[in-house]
Every structure is written in C-alpha cells, then in structure tokens.
Design an enzyme around this catalytic site. Structure first.
Site, PDB file in Angstrom:
ATOM      1  N   SER A 194      93.737  73.356  10.987  1.00  0.00           N
ATOM      2  CA  SER A 194      94.124  72.149  11.727  1.00  0.00           C
ATOM      3  C   SER A 194      94.780  71.134  10.803  1.00  0.00           C
ATOM      4  CB  SER A 194      92.899  71.531  12.409  1.00  0.00           C
ATOM      5  OG  SER A 194      92.018  70.930  11.473  1.00  0.00           O
ATOM      6  N   ARG A 230      90.482  73.957   8.212  1.00  0.00           N
ATOM      7  CA  ARG A 230      91.567  74.066   7.238  1.00  0.00           C
ATOM      8  C   ARG A 230      92.910  74.246   7.935  1.00  0.00           C
ATOM      9  NH1 ARG A 230      88.276  78.351   3.611  1.00  0.00           N
ATOM     10  NH2 ARG A 230      87.203  78.531   5.623  1.00  0.00           N
ATOM     11  N   ASP A 235      86.476  81.478  11.864  1.00  0.00           N
ATOM     12  CA  ASP A 235      86.328  80.661  10.660  1.00  0.00           C
ATOM     13  C   ASP A 235      87.702  80.111  10.307  1.00  0.00           C
ATOM     14  OD1 ASP A 235      85.159  79.474   8.471  1.00  0.00           O
ATOM     15  OD2 ASP A 235      85.195  81.263   7.214  1.00  0.00           O
ATOM     16  N   GLY A 236      87.728  79.033   9.529  1.00  0.00           N
ATOM     17  CA  GLY A 236      88.991  78.495   9.034  1.00  0.00           C
ATOM     18  C   GLY A 236      89.670  77.501   9.956  1.00  0.00           C
ATOM     19  N   HIS A 281      89.087  75.318  18.542  1.00  0.00           N
ATOM     20  CA  HIS A 281      88.375  76.148  17.557  1.00  0.00           C
ATOM     21  C   HIS A 281      88.662  77.627  17.820  1.00  0.00           C
ATOM     22  CE1 HIS A 281      85.994  74.029  14.623  1.00  0.00           C
ATOM     23  NE2 HIS A 281      85.196  75.063  14.444  1.00  0.00           N
TER      24      HIS A 281
END
Length: 500
Positions: free
Chosen positions: A408, A406, A402-403, A398
């Site tokens: 991955s 998507r 954010d994101g 992670h």
C-alpha cells in the site's frame, strides 16, 4: 548437551527427548519433580492446569507432529482447517505409518496412508513436516476416506470459487493442471475426475447438476463487490477532493538522494511489519548486497521493497484502473515477496484476514472491490490526495496473505513520484499513531485523521537532506525516527522542532 540448549531449542514450553541419554534423564527427573508433564512418548511440556497444558500442546502442535511422525504431510481436513480441526485432530499423511492415532491431551494425530511430500507441498520451516499444496488438499478431500478426516464437498467447491474470484479463470485452470499432475502419485484419479467436473462447471454456464453451493450457482452473475467498503472509499474520496494538502516537489528524485530515500523507505516499511534489522545491517543488504546468512528471506524482503521503490519501471508506475489494477498489483506483490513461497506471492488471499476485531474484505470479494475502488481513484485530484486514497484502498481490502502494508505504501508513493511529488515514509516512532488513524476511518468513518497524518509525514520527510546517507541516518536518529515508544519520545523535524 545442556537442557537449556537441547530441550528448549524448539520452544519455550515444549521439550523433546533425543538420543542423548543425559537429556532424557533430565526430563524424566523434572517430570518426577513436577515442573514438567509428560504428555506423550518423548514429549514434555511445562506443568500447569489442564487448560494451560492443552494450550501448550496446541501452540506447539507442528513441532509435536514433526517429532512423532517425521516426514508427514498435513493434509485432508487439516489442510483446509488450518491444522487442528474442530474435533482437536490433525490429519497427517505418511507412506509407512498409517491407520493409527497418536493421542495427547486435547489433541490427536490421525495418520492416513499417503505418499510423502510432493511438488508444491510446503515444508514448515526447519521442521521435518510438510503442508499439503492446495491441489493435493483438494484431491484428498474429494477422496472416499472417512468422513471425519475429509472436508465436506461443499467446502471444496467454496474453495474453488474463492480461487476463481481471486485469480480468475487462468488461476483456476492452473489449479486443475497442477492437480492433474498429482492424480497418479496420489492415486487420486477418481478424485481428479470429480474436481475436473466442478472446475469445468465453474468455468462454464452449464453448471446444472454439478455445482451445489449458492455461491457456485451465482458465479455467472459476475464478480462480487463489498459495497460497504465502496461506501467507505467514497467517504474518503469526498474528503480528499476538498482537502488542503501539502504540494512538495520531490526532494530525492535523482542520484544518491534517490537511492538513500528508497533505502529508508524499505527499512521503515519492513521494520514496522516485523522484518527488523539494524540500520547498518539493512544498509549492507541494500547497498552492498550483503545478504544476512541466517536470514536470507528477511534480507530479500528489504531488497524487494527497495527495488520497487528505486527502479524506474516501478517507482513512478501506478497500476491502471479496473481488472488491470488488480493484475499489476499481483505482479508487484510477486516481485516484492518472491523469496517467500509460503505467503503465495502474486496470488490473492484464499483465507479471510483480520487486524484485531476488524475483518478485511472477504477473499471472494477482493477482485471486484479492488477493481471498482480503483475506478473511484480517478475522481480524486492527482498527487497527494490520490496517493492517500490508494494507500487506504489496498490496506482496507487487504488482498494478500502478507505484505499488504508494504504494498500500500509503495503504490501511494508511486502516485507521488508519477506527479513529481515527494515520497512519504512512515518512521517507526509514528507508526502506532498512523495505525490509529487508519482505524478511525475503518471503524468510525472519519477520514480526517488519516489525511492529516499523511500530510504531516509528507512535510516531515521533506525536511531532511538525502544526499549523504551517514548524515541522513544521524539526522533521523536525532529526530527519534527509529524509536518505538511514542510515550517516551516525540518525533522531531530535521531542525529539531516538533513534527507531531
């Protein structure tokens, strides 16, 4: 102006008076009747227990601060603490309103003299309130102000160490350059001198007498790695080396089929992450560049994933291993979310992130863990097996604010396209089970559910005809792909048989 429109335009449970005398009288009347509680000048919340009132104030502190001190900048300790400090204070800089405290139940706004918004400061949505840039926060926390409004010097050093581990020497040098440009406007020359010495020490082996934290003194030993995660990646890699997986030739490699697959890939990938449009709206965004005027950032999220999934230069390009893997991942992230400066596109996270009770890899360990994890990918068979591994590697680390989900899925599919294999989408209906399978590996070390789930989705995607978009969307609807409740619907294949 009605109370429902004026009083609630900011929140469900906080209300503000305006220049409208009728609204002010309505709020006063409701406070007298007991349905509202006046918590400060011009600020009311729905009545309740002390704990409930405090919770409403805390949830809406940004709106309250913007109402009380328009044009202020969240800074000093608050910029490091995520807003509200441990002593229930929010530190705000303002050029004309300072040296005072505005008190609410269980929350105090502490006003400090400082310039208004500077380059790099982030406006908080549509509010007249700003968040200090990282460089501004570093300088102001190194100032000589009250110790109760500043982060400890060790916290500043730790933040710089995180920047170094996340974005390497170039990133830390950028921090220094941006801070230098802010030193004069912030009247922070002395703070910059301290900051410059710390950064210089972190970028040099001559750190004696400058660095104070254990992490800072250990920087020269190399980039740290989350070894527990590497063990987990090894568990998945071992299972993938012997797994029997579907080997499906790309069913949408060229022409319209490729466009339509990339469209649905972007639609589903964004929808399950909270960027929700109707299929028709998303089709207008992707195929006719019809940006939704009220949601330009969400519209560009759809386009960002679509372009990476469709364009030749990214569709089948997997990042190389090692540090280059991290660098190219950052570039994909930048392209995907370039219209969202608030999530720092292209830069690794600086704060820990969570999913429920699961804490992902610490920011200081992200770069090393991704680099080492990517090397392990080369020990796994190409195609479906390696694609599954790439997805889990990125999800489990992670690396961005954010994101991550998507990105991955884009890297998973890039590996499949690189090998001429069919790409995978996760339909909305299947997403809850997919998340359960990720959790089984993260929390229990069981890779089989994730391997089986993505194998099934690979086979499921290949049952549809991607040549005609209208027919494709209709078939997906019949298969319940757009539904959200696994309790009420079952995912079907294109021929109507059960897929799961």
């Amino acid at each position: 102006m009605s109370l429902s429109k004026a009083g609630k335009r900011h929140s469900e449970d906080v209300f503000f008076t305006t220049a409208d005398p009728a609204l002010a009288r309505s709020l006063q009347r409701r406070a007298k009747e007991g349905s509202l509680t006046r918590v400060g000048r011009g600020v009311y919340v729905e009545s309740g227990s002390e704990e409930e009132v405090s919770g409403r104030i805390h949830r809406n502190w940004q709106r309250i601060a913007a109402h009380a001190v328009p044009g202020a900048v969240v800074t000093h300790l608050s910029a490091f603490a995520g807003g509200i400090t441990a002593s229930n204070e929010v530190v705000l800089s303002h050029p004309t309103r300072f040296n005072r405290r505005i008190r609410y139940p269980d929350l105090t706004l502490v006003l400090i003299k400082g310039p208004g918004p500077q380059p790099g400061d982030l406006r908080l949505g549509s509010l007249d309130l700003y968040w200090a840039s990282q460089e501004r926060a570093l300088l102001e926390n190194l100032s000589r102000g009250s110790a109760t409004t500043r982060a400890a010097r060790d916290a500043v050093e730790e933040r710089l160490i995180t920047c170094l581990n996340a974005n390497k020497e170039a990133g830390l040098n950028q921090v220094r350059d941006r801070a230098r440009a802010l030193a004069d406007p912030l009247d922070a020359t002395a703070s910059f001198d301290v900051l410059n010495r710390i950064i210089g020490a972190l970028l040099s082996t001559h750190s004696k007498g400058v660095l104070k934290t254990k992490a800072g003194l250990a920087i020269a030993q190399g980039t740290p790695i989350d070894m527990e995660r590497i063990d987990l990646f090894s568990t998945l890699a071992t299972a993938l080396r012997t797994a029997i997986l579907p080997d499906i030739t790309d069913v949408a490699a060229q022409g319209s089929a490729r466009i339509h697959f990339a469209f649905l890939e972007s639609y589903f990938s964004n929808y399950v992450e909270g960027t929700r449009f109707s299929v028709e709206e998303a089709e207008g965004i992707v195929l006719r560049n019809q940006i939704v005027a009220q949601r330009p950032k969400d519209s560009h999220d759809i386009l960002g994933v679509f372009n990476l999934a469709y364009r030749a230069e990214t569709r089948a390009a997997v990042p190389p291993v090692g540090d280059d893997f991290v660098d190219l991942l950052q570039e994909r992230h930048r392209v995907m979310l370039e219209r969202r400066p608030e999530v720092d596109p292209g830069h690794l996270k600086l704060e820990a992130n969570y999913a429920g009770t699961t804490q992902f890899v610490q920011p200081s360990h992200v770069r090393g863990t991704l680099a080492e994890g990517s090397r392990l990918a080369l020990t796994i068979p190409e195609g479906m097996a390696r694609a599954i591994y790439y997805l889990f590697l990125i999800v489990e680390v992670h690396p961005f604010a954010d994101g991550n989900g998507r990105l991955s899925r884009l890297v998973m599919n890039a590996e499949l396209s690189r090998c001429g294999r069919s790409r995978i989408t996760i339909p909305t209906l299947f997403h809850p089970q997919f998340v359960d399978c990720l959790r089984a590996l993260t929390q229990s070390g069981r890779p089989e559910p994730l391997i089986n789930a993505l194998s099934r989705m690979g086979s499921w995607c290949a049952t549809f005809d991607y040549a005609d978009l209208a027919g494709l969307v209709s078939a997906m609807r019949s298969a319940n792909a757009f539904e959200e409740s696994p309790a009420d619907f079952r995912l079907l294949n294109a021929d109507g048989s059960r897929a799961t």
